[in-house]
Enzyme design. Structure first.
Site, PDB file in Angstrom:
ATOM      1  CG  ASP A 107      95.705  -7.136 -76.987  1.00 54.07           C
ATOM      2  OD1 ASP A 107      94.312  -7.047 -77.507  1.00 54.07           O
ATOM      3  OD2 ASP A 107      96.847  -7.331 -77.460  1.00 54.07           O
ATOM      4  CG  ASP A 113      97.265  -7.877 -80.988  1.00 53.84           C
ATOM      5  OD1 ASP A 113      96.149  -7.403 -81.272  1.00 53.84           O
ATOM      6  OD2 ASP A 113      97.717  -7.020 -80.248  1.00 53.84           O
ATOM      7  CD  GLU A 114      91.503  -8.627 -80.326  1.00 47.16           C
ATOM      8  OE1 GLU A 114      90.938  -8.984 -79.506  1.00 47.16           O
ATOM      9  OE2 GLU A 114      91.309  -7.498 -80.455  1.00 47.16           O
TER      10      GLU A 114
END
Ligand code: TTP
Ligand code: MG
Length: 361
Positions: A11, A117-118
């Site tokens: 993340d 974003d992960e």
């Protein structure tokens, strides 16, 4: 370590804000907030994210931007640095997100993108936890060198534990939960840390005196099913570290959407319709720019002055989305009932409108 799954979760740290900091080096170390325009405290809408310097002031995702402005003014009055407020720049974030996916794929053949974003990635082929650590640290280093931003990695026997582990030492963190340590790792966590326990479920549980996962362990499978049906059953297994959900690869951003919060809650149909059509046009242009040829579902969201939110969706014919004007008509058909009593019984003023195209191809 045959037979065991080893899953990583990566993340990015303060993702949007870190990228803004990286492209404008003179912002380095200063408190940064990405989100709606604060308009000297009169702005509406919310914070997308804050970098860690701005989090020191109590600012974080989803905080009203007007509150963030007040906290910045308070900091200034205490002789601290004021916050730099920036609008979002999605093309940049999406480009870097894609590059990061490419980097992770060099380290694992099974990667699932969970959000912008992960990412989950499979490390089961590693021979030992030492190797898992070495691979993860090389991956973190390559992302930092190539993209100039840091991330946090968690490792565990399943997706849920890996995701929670990634949050343990944020920012720039790394944390492994070995198979044998899963129950000890989960037991002291606040129940809200568990994916699947939202505000509502947590409220019910807290009124029963349940605050941490250990408190939840006393409920039987039947108790959990009684209280929360299928969701309760899932939670029962998850808090015991049992989560077989597979990684879903090649899932890309399959929808695009935008929303507008009005300056004032409004019942002015002409204005609302013209803003809605603008939204529709923008989204249509973005679709082409991002290389999508068509989509098959439109979702319209409306938030009223009392914050109640409604949405409707409609599947649409492939041919319709070829031209902007046909598309606007289809979208309007879904939207118009919110301007009269069909879907707005007491004719409430509107606070926000949103539009999303789904099932892109
Ligand atoms: P997160 O990973 O939740 O947050 P983050 O990367 O900013 O910070 P952290 O270090 O705690 O991981 O979300 C990723 C991005 O998604 C974030 O940079 C901005 C966006 N976002 C929103 O726009 N609104 C939100 O409410 C949240 C939670 C995230
Ligand atoms: Mg993040």
């Amino acid at each position: 370590m045959a037979g065991h799954r080893i899953i990583g979760h990566l993340d990015m740290d303060a993702f949007f804000a870190s990228l803004e900091e990286k492209v404008s080096p003179h912002f380095k170390g200063k408190p940064i907030v990405v989100g709606c325009d604060p308009k000297d405290g009169k702005g509406r809408g919310v914070v997308s994210t804050a970098n860690y310097a701005a989090r020191e002031y109590g600012i974080g995702s989803a905080l009203p931007i007007s509150k963030a402005w007040k906290l910045s003014e308070l900091a200034i009055s205490q002789g601290k640095e004021g916050v730099i407020f920036l609008p979002s720049n999605f093309p940049l974030y999406e480009r870097v997100s894609k590059e990061i996916l490419g980097i992770i794929r060099k380290y694992s053949d099974t990667v699932e993108q969970g959000s912008i974003d992960e990412f989950y990635f499979d490390l089961s082929s590693c021979d030992s936890y030492e190797e898992v650590e070495a691979v993860s640290k090389r991956l973190k280093k390559e992302i930092l060198e190539r993209e100039g931003v840091t991330c946090s990695v968690g490792v565990g026997p399943n997706k849920m534990v890996a995701k929670i582990a990634a949050g343990v030492n944020k920012p720039n963190g790394f944390f492994i939960v070995e198979d044998s340590a899963v129950e000890d790792f989960l037991r002291p966590l606040p129940i809200r840390k568990l994916p699947g326990i939202g505000a509502k479920t947590a409220g019910v549980l807290q009124s029963e005196g349940v605050y941490i996962i250990e408190d939840l362990l006393r409920f039987s499978l039947a108790d959990m099913k009684n209280m929360f049906k299928k969701a309760g059953e899932d939670i029962y297994y998850r808090i015991r570290g049992i989560d077989d959900s597979p990684l879903v690869t090649e899932r890309e951003l399959k929808s695009i959407g935008e929303q507008i919060t009005f300056e004032y809650d409004t019942s002015d149909s002409d204005y609302v319709i013209s803003m809605f059509l603008d939204l529709c046009g923008n989204l249509f242009d973005r679709l082409a720019k991002e290389g999508f040829k068509s989509f098959s579902k439109i979702v319209v969201t409306v938030r009223f002055d009392d914050f109640k939110t409604a949405s409707s969706s409609r599947s649409i014919d492939e041919k319709v989305n070829k031209t902007k004007s046909k598309l606007k008509i289809e979208a309007l058909k879904i939207f118009l009932p919110y301007l009269d009593r069909r879907k707005n019984h007491s004719l409430r003023p509107i606070r926000l409108i949103g539009l999303r195209f789904e099932k892109l191809s």
